[in-house]
Scaffold this motif. Sequence first.
Motif, PDB file in Angstrom:
ATOM      1  N   ARG A  15      12.342   6.073  -3.565  1.00 40.74           N
ATOM      2  CA  ARG A  15      11.993   5.376  -2.336  1.00 40.74           C
ATOM      3  C   ARG A  15      10.538   5.670  -2.014  1.00 40.74           C
ATOM      4  NH1 ARG A  15      17.020   6.657   1.829  1.00 40.74           N
ATOM      5  NH2 ARG A  15      18.724   5.981   0.454  1.00 40.74           N
ATOM      6  N   HIS A  16       9.907   4.676  -1.423  1.00 40.74           N
ATOM      7  CA  HIS A  16       8.504   4.836  -1.057  1.00 40.74           C
ATOM      8  C   HIS A  16       8.285   4.188   0.303  1.00 40.74           C
ATOM      9  CE1 HIS A  16       4.143   5.014  -1.412  1.00 40.74           C
ATOM     10  NE2 HIS A  16       4.091   3.738  -1.093  1.00 40.74           N
ATOM     11  N   ARG A  17       7.664   4.905   1.198  1.00 39.53           N
ATOM     12  CA  ARG A  17       7.381   4.358   2.526  1.00 39.53           C
ATOM     13  C   ARG A  17       5.957   3.824   2.563  1.00 39.53           C
ATOM     14  NH1 ARG A  17      11.178   4.741   6.131  1.00 39.53           N
ATOM     15  NH2 ARG A  17      12.878   6.225   5.849  1.00 39.53           N
ATOM     16  N   THR A  18       5.818   2.617   3.059  1.00 38.66           N
ATOM     17  CA  THR A  18       4.521   1.982   3.169  1.00 38.66           C
ATOM     18  C   THR A  18       4.575   0.998   4.326  1.00 38.66           C
ATOM     19  OG1 THR A  18       2.811   0.786   1.904  1.00 38.66           O
ATOM     20  CG2 THR A  18       5.102   0.111   1.564  1.00 38.66           C
ATOM     21  N   TYR A  19       3.540   0.183   4.473  1.00 37.55           N
ATOM     22  CA  TYR A  19       3.560  -0.878   5.482  1.00 37.55           C
ATOM     23  C   TYR A  19       2.998  -2.145   4.866  1.00 37.55           C
ATOM     24  CZ  TYR A  19      -1.366   0.470   6.120  1.00 37.55           C
ATOM     25  OH  TYR A  19      -2.691   0.769   5.918  1.00 37.55           O
ATOM     26  N   LEU A  20       3.542  -3.265   5.302  1.00 34.78           N
ATOM     27  CA  LEU A  20       3.161  -4.581   4.814  1.00 34.78           C
ATOM     28  C   LEU A  20       2.714  -5.445   5.988  1.00 34.78           C
ATOM     29  CD1 LEU A  20       6.273  -5.089   2.522  1.00 34.78           C
ATOM     30  CD2 LEU A  20       3.951  -4.724   1.686  1.00 34.78           C
ATOM     31  N   TRP A  21       2.042  -6.548   5.676  1.00 37.92           N
ATOM     32  CA  TRP A  21       1.608  -7.498   6.690  1.00 37.92           C
ATOM     33  C   TRP A  21       2.442  -8.771   6.574  1.00 37.92           C
ATOM     34  CZ3 TRP A  21      -2.496  -6.948  10.257  1.00 37.92           C
ATOM     35  CH2 TRP A  21      -3.216  -5.755  10.148  1.00 37.92           C
ATOM     36  N   TYR A  22       2.864  -9.280   7.719  1.00 36.93           N
ATOM     37  CA  TYR A  22       3.576 -10.549   7.800  1.00 36.93           C
ATOM     38  C   TYR A  22       2.697 -11.476   8.627  1.00 36.93           C
ATOM     39  CZ  TYR A  22       7.338 -13.862   8.917  1.00 36.93           C
ATOM     40  OH  TYR A  22       8.110 -14.999   9.076  1.00 36.93           O
ATOM     41  N   VAL A  23       2.073 -12.449   7.959  1.00 40.15           N
ATOM     42  CA  VAL A  23       1.003 -13.226   8.591  1.00 40.15           C
ATOM     43  C   VAL A  23       1.155 -14.705   8.292  1.00 40.15           C
ATOM     44  CG1 VAL A  23      -0.641 -11.301   8.519  1.00 40.15           C
ATOM     45  CG2 VAL A  23      -0.514 -12.886   6.590  1.00 40.15           C
ATOM     46  N   ASP A  24       0.594 -15.506   9.161  1.00 40.11           N
ATOM     47  CA  ASP A  24       0.440 -16.947   8.950  1.00 40.11           C
ATOM     48  C   ASP A  24      -0.814 -17.128   8.083  1.00 40.11           C
ATOM     49  OD1 ASP A  24      -0.271 -19.684   9.208  1.00 40.11           O
ATOM     50  OD2 ASP A  24       0.689 -19.821  11.171  1.00 40.11           O
ATOM     51  N   VAL A  25      -0.673 -17.771   6.919  1.00 37.86           N
ATOM     52  CA  VAL A  25      -1.815 -17.867   6.012  1.00 37.86           C
ATOM     53  C   VAL A  25      -2.940 -18.722   6.582  1.00 37.86           C
ATOM     54  CG1 VAL A  25      -0.435 -17.447   3.941  1.00 37.86           C
ATOM     55  CG2 VAL A  25      -0.811 -19.796   4.722  1.00 37.86           C
ATOM     56  N   ASP A  26      -2.649 -19.527   7.585  1.00 34.14           N
ATOM     57  CA  ASP A  26      -3.696 -20.328   8.221  1.00 34.14           C
ATOM     58  C   ASP A  26      -4.340 -19.613   9.402  1.00 34.14           C
ATOM     59  OD1 ASP A  26      -3.520 -22.676   6.580  1.00 34.14           O
ATOM     60  OD2 ASP A  26      -1.618 -23.135   7.574  1.00 34.14           O
ATOM     61  N   ARG A  27      -3.785 -18.459   9.760  1.00 32.21           N
ATOM     62  CA  ARG A  27      -4.315 -17.687  10.895  1.00 32.21           C
ATOM     63  C   ARG A  27      -4.323 -16.203  10.537  1.00 32.21           C
ATOM     64  NH1 ARG A  27      -1.182 -21.794  12.781  1.00 32.21           N
ATOM     65  NH2 ARG A  27      -2.070 -23.194  14.375  1.00 32.21           N
ATOM     66  N   LEU A  28      -5.037 -15.888   9.489  1.00 35.81           N
ATOM     67  CA  LEU A  28      -5.089 -14.498   9.044  1.00 35.81           C
ATOM     68  C   LEU A  28      -5.803 -13.640  10.083  1.00 35.81           C
ATOM     69  CD1 LEU A  28      -5.997 -15.086   5.296  1.00 35.81           C
ATOM     70  CD2 LEU A  28      -3.768 -14.468   6.243  1.00 35.81           C
ATOM     71  N   PRO A  29      -5.353 -12.405  10.242  1.00 35.97           N
ATOM     72  CA  PRO A  29      -5.951 -11.543  11.273  1.00 35.97           C
ATOM     73  C   PRO A  29      -7.448 -11.322  11.050  1.00 35.97           C
ATOM     74  CG  PRO A  29      -3.917 -10.588  10.415  1.00 35.97           C
ATOM     75  CD  PRO A  29      -4.252 -11.753   9.527  1.00 35.97           C
ATOM     76  N   VAL A  30      -8.192 -11.362  12.128  1.00 39.23           N
ATOM     77  CA  VAL A  30      -9.608 -11.005  12.105  1.00 39.23           C
ATOM     78  C   VAL A  30      -9.749  -9.728  12.927  1.00 39.23           C
ATOM     79  CG1 VAL A  30     -11.952 -11.696  12.667  1.00 39.23           C
ATOM     80  CG2 VAL A  30     -10.297 -13.422  11.894  1.00 39.23           C
ATOM     81  N   LEU A  31      -9.958  -8.614  12.251  1.00 34.08           N
ATOM     82  CA  LEU A  31      -9.973  -7.314  12.899  1.00 34.08           C
ATOM     83  C   LEU A  31     -11.378  -6.948  13.360  1.00 34.08           C
ATOM     84  CD1 LEU A  31      -7.723  -5.463  10.314  1.00 34.08           C
ATOM     85  CD2 LEU A  31      -7.034  -6.322  12.555  1.00 34.08           C
ATOM     86  N   PRO A  32     -11.490  -6.068  14.342  1.00 30.39           N
ATOM     87  CA  PRO A  32     -12.815  -5.565  14.728  1.00 30.39           C
ATOM     88  C   PRO A  32     -13.515  -4.935  13.519  1.00 30.39           C
ATOM     89  CG  PRO A  32     -11.156  -4.929  16.343  1.00 30.39           C
ATOM     90  CD  PRO A  32     -10.411  -5.524  15.191  1.00 30.39           C
ATOM     91  N   ARG A  33     -14.815  -5.098  13.453  1.00 36.64           N
ATOM     92  CA  ARG A  33     -15.571  -4.663  12.281  1.00 36.64           C
ATOM     93  C   ARG A  33     -15.302  -3.218  11.864  1.00 36.64           C
ATOM     94  NH1 ARG A  33     -19.638  -7.156   9.804  1.00 36.64           N
ATOM     95  NH2 ARG A  33     -19.782  -8.637  11.527  1.00 36.64           N
ATOM     96  N   PRO A  34     -15.186  -2.248  12.786  1.00 37.57           N
ATOM     97  CA  PRO A  34     -14.993  -0.857  12.352  1.00 37.57           C
ATOM     98  C   PRO A  34     -13.706  -0.617  11.567  1.00 37.57           C
ATOM     99  CG  PRO A  34     -15.746  -0.933  14.626  1.00 37.57           C
ATOM    100  CD  PRO A  34     -15.405  -2.335  14.252  1.00 37.57           C
ATOM    101  N   VAL A  35     -12.667  -1.440  11.780  1.00 37.93           N
ATOM    102  CA  VAL A  35     -11.394  -1.198  11.081  1.00 37.93           C
ATOM    103  C   VAL A  35     -11.136  -2.204   9.962  1.00 37.93           C
ATOM    104  CG1 VAL A  35     -10.347  -0.063  13.069  1.00 37.93           C
ATOM    105  CG2 VAL A  35     -10.094  -2.544  12.788  1.00 37.93           C
ATOM    106  N   ARG A  36     -12.067  -3.091   9.688  1.00 36.16           N
ATOM    107  CA  ARG A  36     -11.845  -4.090   8.634  1.00 36.16           C
ATOM    108  C   ARG A  36     -11.615  -3.485   7.251  1.00 36.16           C
ATOM    109  NH1 ARG A  36     -16.205  -8.825  10.371  1.00 36.16           N
ATOM    110  NH2 ARG A  36     -15.211  -9.256  12.409  1.00 36.16           N
ATOM    111  N   PRO A  37     -12.211  -2.328   6.915  1.00 34.95           N
ATOM    112  CA  PRO A  37     -11.889  -1.734   5.603  1.00 34.95           C
ATOM    113  C   PRO A  37     -10.416  -1.386   5.433  1.00 34.95           C
ATOM    114  CG  PRO A  37     -13.908  -0.785   6.478  1.00 34.95           C
ATOM    115  CD  PRO A  37     -13.310  -1.598   7.588  1.00 34.95           C
ATOM    116  N   LEU A  38      -9.681  -1.298   6.531  1.00 32.00           N
ATOM    117  CA  LEU A  38      -8.264  -0.930   6.452  1.00 32.00           C
ATOM    118  C   LEU A  38      -7.350  -2.134   6.200  1.00 32.00           C
ATOM    119  CD1 LEU A  38      -8.020   1.641   9.387  1.00 32.00           C
ATOM    120  CD2 LEU A  38      -8.264   2.100   6.937  1.00 32.00           C
ATOM    121  N   ALA A  39      -7.868  -3.333   6.326  1.00 31.71           N
ATOM    122  CA  ALA A  39      -7.020  -4.513   6.116  1.00 31.71           C
ATOM    123  C   ALA A  39      -7.885  -5.747   5.929  1.00 31.71           C
ATOM    124  CB  ALA A  39      -6.065  -4.719   7.286  1.00 31.71           C
ATOM    125  N   ARG A  40      -7.922  -6.245   4.705  1.00 32.29           N
ATOM    126  CA  ARG A  40      -8.677  -7.461   4.419  1.00 32.29           C
ATOM    127  C   ARG A  40      -7.855  -8.324   3.471  1.00 32.29           C
ATOM    128  NH1 ARG A  40     -12.626  -8.807   0.607  1.00 32.29           N
ATOM    129  NH2 ARG A  40     -12.804  -6.650  -0.115  1.00 32.29           N
TER     130      ARG A  40
END
Length: 256
Positions: A15-40
């Motif tokens: 077993r492995h614990r992780t996290y995934l993203w569930y997103v609308d492909v036409d409205r992908l998240p735009v994160l604040p610049r300081p945290v963008r390296p964590l999710a692109r």
Amino acid sequence: MIAHARTTPLRHSFRHRTYLWYVDVDRLPVLPRPVRPLARFDARDHFTGGAASIRAGLDAFLAARGIDLGGGRVMMLAHARVFGFVFNPLSVYWCHDRSGALVCVVAEVHNTYGQRHCYVLRTDDPGGAEAEKESEKKSGKEFGKESGKEFEVDKDFYVSPFFPVEGRYRMRLPLPGDRLRLAVHLDNEEGRAFTAVVRGRRRPATVRALLSSAVRRPWSTAAVWVGIRRHGVHLLLRGLPVHPRPRSSPQEGKLS
């Protein structure tokens, strides 16, 4: 939580614990610049890798198979790039038409050799079975009955070096709600050979939640890749034979 159970020819599970993203492909998240390296999210990580966007890559892939969503909504479950690296053993796309009806599910499988392959699972496929059918064989209660339609498709892509490119997948990929419950089974001549389960709880994608997940699961995408390699070494040391990787031909509309 991601759980794998191999039953033949050796028994092995983890077993492995992780996290995934569930997103609308036409409205992908735009994160604040300081945290963008964590999710692109990057189009080069999906389909041919050469489309202008993930949506464009998906539409081209479906068009090559005579499927036109007419601009309908597409929800994607996948890892995002973390510090520039991503590895998605499985990305799932729930594809709706303009009226909101689910047309198909696309299961995009990635192996550790840098290749990708997509399975198109049609909701109107008469070969699909309803998930109310209990699995013939279970590998413990972690891999029991899931809700949603069950799809069946022949395996035709090299993933694990310990399995040949043969057998049949049985996939339960219900549209996520508050809870995520996915299951993929591989059946071959010996019966149920492998099961993978993905389970999770839906959380809002706030900056605070992302930072919390990143602290608890640092560099999650690299951890997934390393974990797969580590378990592969373990199986090699146990004497499990390796099947040579065949030459693969690109799927129409995408690059394997």
